[in-house]
Write an enzyme that holds these catalytic residues in place. Structure first.
Site, PDB file in Angstrom:
ATOM      1  CE  LYS A 124      10.783  26.385  14.223  1.00 16.19           C
ATOM      2  NZ  LYS A 124       9.993  26.097  13.036  1.00 16.19           N
ATOM      3  CG  ASP A 142      10.652  21.071  13.186  1.00 17.50           C
ATOM      4  OD1 ASP A 142      11.071  19.946  13.531  1.00 17.50           O
ATOM      5  OD2 ASP A 142      10.769  21.500  12.036  1.00 17.50           O
TER       6      ASP A 142
END
Ligand code: SF4
Length: 229
Positions: A124, A142
């Protein structure tokens, strides 16, 4: 849902988000990809607002990879102490800066493989840096984006990796970076922590899929209960 209908739903969601957030700003303050990378590492388990309070002093002491690599661990720990997991982050940032200097001439690399090889950098974080730091199409997912994409029926919602794959298949690459930010802002502004009336929501009212509720427990099965002799 048929693929065509799902694409139409995705396009409609994108229209709503474009209307609400025509120019969603990057929430982490930075001046270059290096500072963005550091800020994103600091943002794990910490709010963006807190990171933005911490980074001015950190970047004044260490504006680039060489300076951060040379900054004593105790000093950087002091500077970032108010962020969650500060000791781990201070260690990772020093090692990350040393690796940038040793392997990339102090510059931030532009590939997933090279970014994810840096200490404290996961998929991420790498996606955020590629997207927001270099304008390279990436879709950082996320838990908040994962939850909303599942709620809107855009993904089966098995895990963030599946969600990233599903969102990338539904939206054009040039929209990924903006959508990441738009969904984050939408979640922060519209999604309360507690149950609420989804019929009033500008997206869930027509796009939301019912939450799966766990099966209710019935009374104990008497047939399985052993009788006392
Ligand atoms: S209904 Fe609630 S959870 Fe769903 S998008 Fe709207 S505000 Fe968020």
């Amino acid at each position: 849902m048929p693929r065509v209908a799902l694409r139409e739903k995705a396009a409609r969601i994108r229209d709503v988000l474009d209307r609400l957030y025509p120019a969603a700003p990057i929430p982490l303050e930075h001046e270059d990809p290096f500072q963005l990378l550091v800020a994103v590492v600091l943002s794990a388990q910490c709010t963006d607002a807190r990171v933005n309070l911490v980074t001015p002093a950190l970047f004044a002491a260490a504006p680039n990879a060489a300076a951060l690599a040379a900054l004593p661990y105790a000093r950087s720990l002091r500077l970032i102490r108010s962020c969650g997991l500060a000791p781990t982050k201070a260690r990772n940032l020093k090692a990350l800066a040393q690796q940038l200097v040793a392997q990339h001439g102090g510059a931030v690399p532009k590939t997933f493989a090279e970014l994810e090889a840096l200490p404290g950098v996961g998929h991420k974080t790498a996606s955020v840096v590629l997207s927001q730091g270099f304008g390279i199409p990436a879709f950082p997912v996320d838990t908040h984006i994962h939850r909303l994409a599942t709620r809107w029926g855009l993904t089966s919602g098995r895990n963030v990796a599946t969600t990233e794959r599903d969102l990338k298949a539904l939206f054009p690459p040039e929209s990924w970076g903006a959508l990441h930010l738009q969904i984050i802002y939408f979640g922060r502004e519209h999604c309360p922590a507690l149950r609420h009336d989804a019929s009033r929501c500008v997206i869930c009212s027509w796009a939301g899929v019912p939450r799966r509720t766990p099966p209710r427990r019935g009374p104990p099965n008497k047939q399985r209960t052993r009788s006392t002799p």
